[in-house]
Design a protein around this motif. Structure first.
Motif, short mmCIF file in Angstrom:
data_model
loop_
_atom_site.label_atom_id
_atom_site.label_comp_id
_atom_site.label_asym_id
_atom_site.label_seq_id
_atom_site.Cartn_x
_atom_site.Cartn_y
_atom_site.Cartn_z
N ILE A 94 -4.01 7.13 4.04
CA ILE A 94 -3.34 7.98 3.05
C ILE A 94 -2.39 8.92 3.76
O ILE A 94 -2.77 9.63 4.67
CB ILE A 94 -4.39 8.79 2.24
CG1 ILE A 94 -5.37 7.81 1.59
CG2 ILE A 94 -3.71 9.63 1.19
CD1 ILE A 94 -6.56 8.50 1.00
N THR A 124 1.92 4.72 -4.57
CA THR A 124 1.88 6.13 -4.94
C THR A 124 2.81 6.39 -6.12
O THR A 124 3.87 5.79 -6.24
CB THR A 124 2.28 7.03 -3.77
OG1 THR A 124 3.65 6.78 -3.44
CG2 THR A 124 1.43 6.75 -2.55
N VAL A 146 -2.09 8.60 -4.97
CA VAL A 146 -2.38 7.20 -4.68
C VAL A 146 -3.06 6.55 -5.88
O VAL A 146 -4.03 7.09 -6.41
CB VAL A 146 -3.28 7.08 -3.43
CG1 VAL A 146 -3.67 5.63 -3.18
CG2 VAL A 146 -2.58 7.66 -2.22
#
Length: 440
Positions: free
Chosen positions: A15, A44, A57
């Motif tokens: 991430i 995203t 996300v």
């Protein structure tokens, strides 16, 4: 958003620091969905709860509307039946679950407000700024040893004008000018080091040329030092002009603009001289000091630097001719626009700070600032936030290394071993050509 019952693959579990993982609003409320870290990266989207520069996300099906058909099930197993599961588990079969994201996998916020984390994120993740912050240090390519620009002191500390720029960039990106790893590079390997990802920025007395930008895919952030090529020879020869160099053996370093410039100059003025080309600066200087060649050509800054390092500097004369223009500046790869802008505006901040009189002492104190100084900090801070920099990043930069004038005088100016005049590198309003775009 990560749906319950959906396992994330390893690629999606990484991430970016500018993203958040949250239950968030319904998927219908998401917009601007994209794979912002390339095909293998997480999907995203922007949601109403995301602040500037942040994304959420979500399942990869949001970015891959036409999801690939489920992989053929192995005997005794069932392939994932939903588009979300197929996108999230490209190599998984029923009964297996890919590793999920750990809290340590998230990097520090790109605005610099949080701690730098160097945990599970690989160096190839995210933008260059993300990589620098995940690593916790800037990797800066410098000369192997050029007094006044980049050289190590006897105690092993790096010093010089290029070195100070590296520290200024670290202060902008990381809030600390000491978080730099200096990577010494020979001329022949400097651009490859950028392409290979060994360094984040090259600050190694490199000339800004069209060929290097167009053919090599580089971007120069501006001019840190206006230079030009010249010649140095023994003062015993009594020469007062480069046009007296007929019959000389001239040392030049391979892989530089100096070799072609020298050939062009000698041809234009009808001089017959023998060029002696050496693969490294060290070998070239050794040949010059041993008398294997009687003249040395290169950027005048390098000539002054070399002369200052000789046992008897006064025995070497730098001839007055300047045969080329050599705008030297930091370079980056052109594939990351945000990083290019950060490097560009860090250089501009150093120059603008000198213009408005914001020096190292003032930037690091609580003393009141003039209107011009405050305008610089506020204007650069507002735009800098869009580059994920701290609002007071200019103040942090100047407090770390001083303004451009302070850097120049400390490293190459009249009070340094090089003893150089500002010349072209004086501010535009003080007789030079040094300038930077406004930042307010």
């Amino acid at each position: 958003m990560i749906r319950s019952g959906t396992a994330l693959g390893v690629g999606a579990a990484v991430i970016l620091s500018a993203m958040s993982v949250a239950s968030g609003p319904s998927e219908a409320a998401y917009r601007l969905c994209a794979l912002r870290d390339g095909p293998s990266g997480p999907c995203t989207c922007k949601s109403d709860g995301d602040s500037a520069g942040q994304f959420t996300v979500v399942s990869k099906s949001r970015c891959r509307i036409a999801a690939a058909a489920p992989a053929k099930a192995e005997k005794g197993t069932e392939a994932a039946s939903t588009p979300e599961a197929t996108a999230a588990q490209p190599n998984a079969t029923a009964g297996t679950e890919a590793p999920s994201a750990s809290p340590q996998a998230a990097a520090a916020p790109r605005d610099g407000s949080g701690p730098i984390t160097t945990g599970a994120l690989p160096s190839t993740t995210g933008t260059r700024l993300d990589q620098v912050r995940q690593r916790g240090k800037l990797r800066c390519g410098v000369n192997t040893g050029l007094l006044g620009f980049s050289a190590q002191t006897e105690s092993g500390v790096w010093a010089g004008l290029d070195v100070d720029f590296c520290r200024a960039l670290a202060a902008a990106a990381l809030g600390d000018g000491e978080k730099v790893e200096f990577v010494p590079l020979e001329t022949s390997e400097r651009f490859d080091a950028l392409k290979d990802g060994r360094i984040d920025v090259l600050a190694r007395n490199a000339t800004w040329t069209m060929n290097r930008e167009v053919d090599l895919g580089l971007r120069f952030a501006g001019v840190l030092y206006f230079d030009g090529q010249g010649f140095m020879t023994s003062d015993d020869r009594g020469f007062v002009s480069a046009q007296q160099l007929s019959g000389s053996k001239v040392c030049v370093e391979a892989g530089t603009t100096s070799e072609k410039n020298m050939d062009f100059f000698f041809k234009s003025v009808g001089i017959e001289a023998q060029a002696m080309v050496f693969p490294t600066r060290e070998e070239m200087l050794k040949a010059y000091t041993n008398g294997n060649c009687d003249t040395y050509t290169g950027d005048r800054s390098a000539l002054f630097s070399s002369r200052a390092s000789f046992p008897e500097p006064a025995r070497h004369a730098i001839l007055p001719e300047v045969i080329s223009k050599e705008p030297l500046g930091p370079a980056v790869l052109k594939d990351d626009g945000e990083w290019t802008e950060i490097v560009t505006w860090t250089l501009a901040a150093l120059i603008n700070a000198e213009e408005v009189g914001l020096d190292k002492r003032l930037a690091g104190s609580a003393d009141p600032l003039s209107d011009e100084q405050q305008r610089l900090i506020d204007g650069a801070g507002e735009s800098g936030e869009k580059l994920h920099l701290d609002k007071a990043w200019v103040r942090t930069v100047v407090a770390a290394v001083g303004n451009y004038g302070e850097m120049f005088e400390a490293n190459v100016g009249k009070g340094s071993p090089l003893g150089m005049e500002r010349g072209l590198n004086a501010l535009w309003k003080r007789g030079g050509i040094l300038t930077a775009p406004p930042m307010w």
